[in-house]
Every structure is written in structure tokens, then in C-alpha cells.
Design an enzyme around this catalytic site. Sequence first.
Site, PDB file in Angstrom:
ATOM      1  N   GLU A   1       0.882  -1.170   0.000  1.00 46.17           N
ATOM      2  CA  GLU A   1       0.000   0.000   0.000  1.00 46.17           C
ATOM      3  C   GLU A   1       0.912   1.210   0.000  1.00 46.17           C
ATOM      4  O   GLU A   1       1.526   1.537   1.014  1.00 46.17           O
ATOM      5  CB  GLU A   1      -0.921  -0.030   1.225  1.00 46.17           C
ATOM      6  CG  GLU A   1      -2.143   0.858   1.077  1.00 46.17           C
ATOM      7  CD  GLU A   1      -1.907   2.257   1.603  1.00 46.17           C
ATOM      8  OE1 GLU A   1      -1.617   3.146   0.761  1.00 46.17           O
ATOM      9  OE2 GLU A   1      -1.993   2.473   2.811  1.00 46.17           O
TER      10      GLU A   1
ATOM     11  N   CYS B   1      -1.938   9.207   2.914  1.00 43.74           N
ATOM     12  CA  CYS B   1      -1.872   8.910   1.483  1.00 43.74           C
ATOM     13  C   CYS B   1      -3.228   9.020   0.814  1.00 43.74           C
ATOM     14  O   CYS B   1      -3.318   9.099  -0.405  1.00 43.74           O
ATOM     15  CB  CYS B   1      -1.277   7.518   1.255  1.00 43.74           C
ATOM     16  SG  CYS B   1      -2.147   6.202   2.113  1.00 43.74           S
TER      17      CYS B   1
END
Length: 452
Positions: free
Chosen positions: A233, A267
Amino acid sequence: MVRAVVDVVAPGTGQLVDQVGLLAEEHVPDVVSMADRAFRTWSATPLRHRQEVLHAMADALTERIALLAKDYSEQHGKLVHEAQIELERAVDTIHWVATSAGSATRPRDLPPRPGLAHREVRVDPAGPVLAMVPWNYAAVILARKVAPALAMGCSVIVKGPEETPCVARAFQAAAEDAGCSPGTLQTVFAEPAVVQALVRSPRLRQISFTGSTRVGRIIATLAAEHLTPCVLELGGHAPVIVTADADLDLAVRTLVAAKFAATGQSCGSPSRFLLDRRIHDEFVERFCDRLDDHPMGPLNSARRREHVHGLVSDAVRRSAVLRRGGTLPSTPGFYYPATVLTDIPADAAILTEEPFGPVAPMLRYDDDDTAVDMANSTTLALSAYVFGDIDHAAALAARIDAGGVTLNAVPTAFPDAPLGGRHDSGYGYEGGDEGLLAFGRLKILQTGGDHG
């Protein structure tokens, strides 16, 4: 087993608040061997008992939240109430995983075939796991890795973040209080060379990493030596499209809160604001007017602040207009003001590099095709958002290339939904049944005979 000690600095003051011992490279085989031995025992433990241990671990963390939130806030820089909310989300994640593990791992029957009377798909635990956790959302990301791995029967080595060590230590203590045997969950802190030695170990059979795209590529390359599967990720550069038919009150209120939560260090944070030209000026004015009502903590480090200010300075140097913020404060700590940029030229670095800070670049678009092209102009395709009339927003969302698109909201990552990026944002999923099955391996069990 400790090679060296590194300092933990409070972002709010720049003062030393803790120290962390780093794993010595010569002790990597010892850590891996302990995880290997623990896996043999833990994987043979009945699922019901593993679920009970996870529920107990979540309860033990709950008892620590009040004190842990203060330590986490001090080490991270996020506000205490933000730290508390994240820790509560981590607890909810562990409980959800413990409850849901049974359905995700239940054997699935297949229809008989000629010569095969019985066929089923089973899920075995993958093996010892290496879970690498970043500092920015250390609690909830740790929960999304550790809980499903333990539920599936894997032992776990956590490479914790040196910036916020209190969270990984608390998880370790909670697991031990809950009855995890030695080696089932281990927490280490390490320099890059030692992390590379862990990744290269052939006895670790699943790697889960959250962090930058640059480091993710290194992890993937090293893991390929033994074909070790990874869930990566990585970075994001999330566009948010605001259409002319959007509810501007809702859009401004929601996006100010989402952009500046944890000082923009996420993010999934909106990082490119794509505004229909007809509402651009009004949106920017309303957005700026709300900034004084949204308190923020400091950025996590001097290096992070330098990076953010460098992107802002580069944009302004290239003719972007600074509408709010953009100046380095003279106060102690690593604070940076909420910053709004408009009229940003296409060659500004902030349009291609993830800012990971409290900066909102505002861009105009003339039509839907242009908005979609702008949204899809990044390879960091993790999240995206659209605010507008629901049918209009849904039509735009269908054309956006990202791992997740949300309409008229900016939600947190819930434990029952898979989260994963596309392109340079990584591969694999955390959350949901998909996140559980990432720590499993499928086995087809077939029995010969006449199926009638």
C-alpha cells in the site's frame, strides 16, 4: 539483540522524548527462527481460540487508549483527539477481524467431477509474516496487518516506525496480555539494511508494507528473490473533483476537515482540487475562510516540513498564487500553516509529487472530459473523490482510474472494505475478506470416487 539507539523527537517542540533500540543484523536469523517456531504452534491453534485472543487484545488496547493517545500525539504531532479516534478505529478493526475470520476461512465446496466424489477449497495460513508499518497512521495500519495475520494463523514480525514507537509497543503488550505465546507477535525497529535482511529471508512467507512507492519497489524486488508474496500500500495523490452542481457548503466543510486532518499526512488525503471554472473562485474563498476554524498539529519532522515548503516554493516560483499560508513559522517544533495555492502551472512539482502535508492546490477545469483527464494524470492511483449531483458524480467516478472513489464524502478506511491502489500505488488489499485472505494460501482438497 540491539545494535544501536535512535532518538525520538517530539514534533511539537523538537525535544527528545524517547529512544528506540535497533535490531542488530546478526540477530535477524534469531528473530525469524522464533517466528517460524511460533507459527507451527499458532497455526495449529483452533480458530475459535485465535478469535478469542484477538478480542482480548482489542480489549487490552482499549484500556490503554487514554494514556496511549497522549504519548502517540506527542511522538506523532497529531492532536490528542485525532490520536484517540485513530486508536479507537484500531480497536474496532481488531474486533471486526476476530468476528469475521470464520466466514473468510470457511471451506468452500465445488461440484463433483467425473472420478471425483468430493471437492473443496480450503484456506491454510501463509506462514510467518513481516509487517512494516509507517508512522503516520501507525495504530490503524498496524491493526489492519496484525489482526488478519494472527486470525489466519500466521506469526508476525512487526517492523515498527521509529518515529512513533509507543503504538507498536502497546500492541505488543496487549497481545501478550491477551495470551499470545512468545514469538507469535514480535516487534522490532531496524535500519534499512536490517529490514532488507528480513525481507530476503526465505522463511518469511508473506510481506505487508505500507509506505512510499520508492521503498515499495525495493521491497518488491528483494521479495522476488524467494517469490515471497507482498501486499504493498504505497503513495497516493488523490484528486477531488468539485462540479458546478455540487453542494458547496458540504464540499467545503468536508474537504477542509479531510485535507488538514493529521496535518495532511495521509496517502488518502485530497491533494489536487479540481474545480469547475464556474465555482472556482467561490469555492476557494469559502475554503480559505474556514481554515482558521480547523486546528492542526505540527508535521512529523523537520525533513517533512522542508519537503512540503519546497513544493510550495517551487510552485510559487513557477507563478502559482499563494492564497493562504506558505510561510515557515518561527515557533519551536515543525509546524506549517494550512496553505492554499491557485493558478498552478502544469510543470509545478506539487502536481506530480505527493505533498503529504497541509497544502491544497486548486486547479480549474472547463468540462467533464478535462476533469477526468486531470484526475487520471497521476500514477499514484489510490483514492479519489467527487462532489456533485449524485448522478453526475457517479458518471465521473466510473471514469476515474483509482483503487477507491467516494462521492460527496471523504471517509476513513473501514475494516470491512478492501483498500488497495493501482499502478504506482501498489498491489494487493488490506481490509475486508480480501485483507484476511492475503495471509492465507488456497488448497484444493479432492477425493476420488463415483459422485453418482
